[in-house]
Design a protein around this motif. Sequence first.
Motif, PDB file in Angstrom:
ATOM      1  N   ASN A   1       0.827  -1.211   0.000  1.00 46.19           N
ATOM      2  CA  ASN A   1       0.000   0.000   0.000  1.00 46.19           C
ATOM      3  C   ASN A   1       0.860   1.259   0.000  1.00 46.19           C
ATOM      4  OD1 ASN A   1      -2.537  -1.175  -0.145  1.00 46.19           O
ATOM      5  ND2 ASN A   1      -2.734  -1.363   2.071  1.00 46.19           N
TER       6      ASN A   1
ATOM      7  N   LYS B   1       2.007   1.939  -3.445  1.00 48.74           N
ATOM      8  CA  LYS B   1       0.923   2.522  -4.259  1.00 48.74           C
ATOM      9  C   LYS B   1       0.667   3.975  -3.886  1.00 48.74           C
ATOM     10  CE  LYS B   1      -1.194  -1.935  -5.152  1.00 48.74           C
ATOM     11  NZ  LYS B   1      -2.262  -2.876  -4.807  1.00 48.74           N
TER      12      LYS B   1
ATOM     13  N   SER C   1       3.348   6.075  -5.575  1.00 53.66           N
ATOM     14  CA  SER C   1       3.038   6.193  -7.003  1.00 53.66           C
ATOM     15  C   SER C   1       1.896   7.189  -7.222  1.00 53.66           C
ATOM     16  CB  SER C   1       2.666   4.821  -7.565  1.00 53.66           C
ATOM     17  OG  SER C   1       2.304   4.934  -8.911  1.00 53.66           O
ATOM     18  N   TYR C   2       0.875   7.114  -6.391  1.00 58.15           N
ATOM     19  CA  TYR C   2      -0.271   8.018  -6.479  1.00 58.15           C
ATOM     20  C   TYR C   2       0.157   9.472  -6.261  1.00 58.15           C
ATOM     21  CZ  TYR C   2      -4.757  10.163  -5.314  1.00 58.15           C
ATOM     22  OH  TYR C   2      -5.855  10.980  -5.283  1.00 58.15           O
TER      23      TYR C   2
END
Length: 190
Positions: free
Chosen positions: A48, A51, A54-55
Amino acid sequence: KDKGLRDWPKSIKYESAIAHFKLDNNLDQFAVIHASARKTLRRWSPENFKKISSYLWTKHAIKSVYIGVQSESEQIQEITRDREEYTVNAAGVFPISQLAELLKQSTIFIGNESGPLQLADYINIPSLSFFGPGVPTVFYPKNVNSRVLHHVLECNPCDQINCVKETPCIDLISLAEAQTAIEEIINEIK
């Protein structure tokens, strides 16, 4: 005659160290992230955090600086590996005094319930925090630009060692919840 860095006041040394770190890592907007916690049941998954980094990068051009003690370096390397364009592994790099200066210059702090979260809250840095089996509300940040994600179950608080659930409460926090909270924080601080 120019003074050497050792002769500068401490606050200037800290600012200078962070300025060099930011320059060396091409940091403009950045999040300080602490992905660890003393107990496993208090850690949101490394996947998580990957991610989230990356977000932050794709949606807001915000790089992720992962902090922690030296013993957390390997765990952080797992998260930052192959993401060097937008993540930095800074485990074991900063003493508390320099960490405070790094936090002051960050856009947001993201992390599990931990000491770095409390430091970020103390110096009024917007934050997103993930809480698992700890006591509800006691250690929540007080900053108005902070969000807490915590699924409080009937077994909470627990011994933080042995989970009685199929899915630990920290793992009930979804990536979508985190992204929504990030958007709320960023919109408030603009």
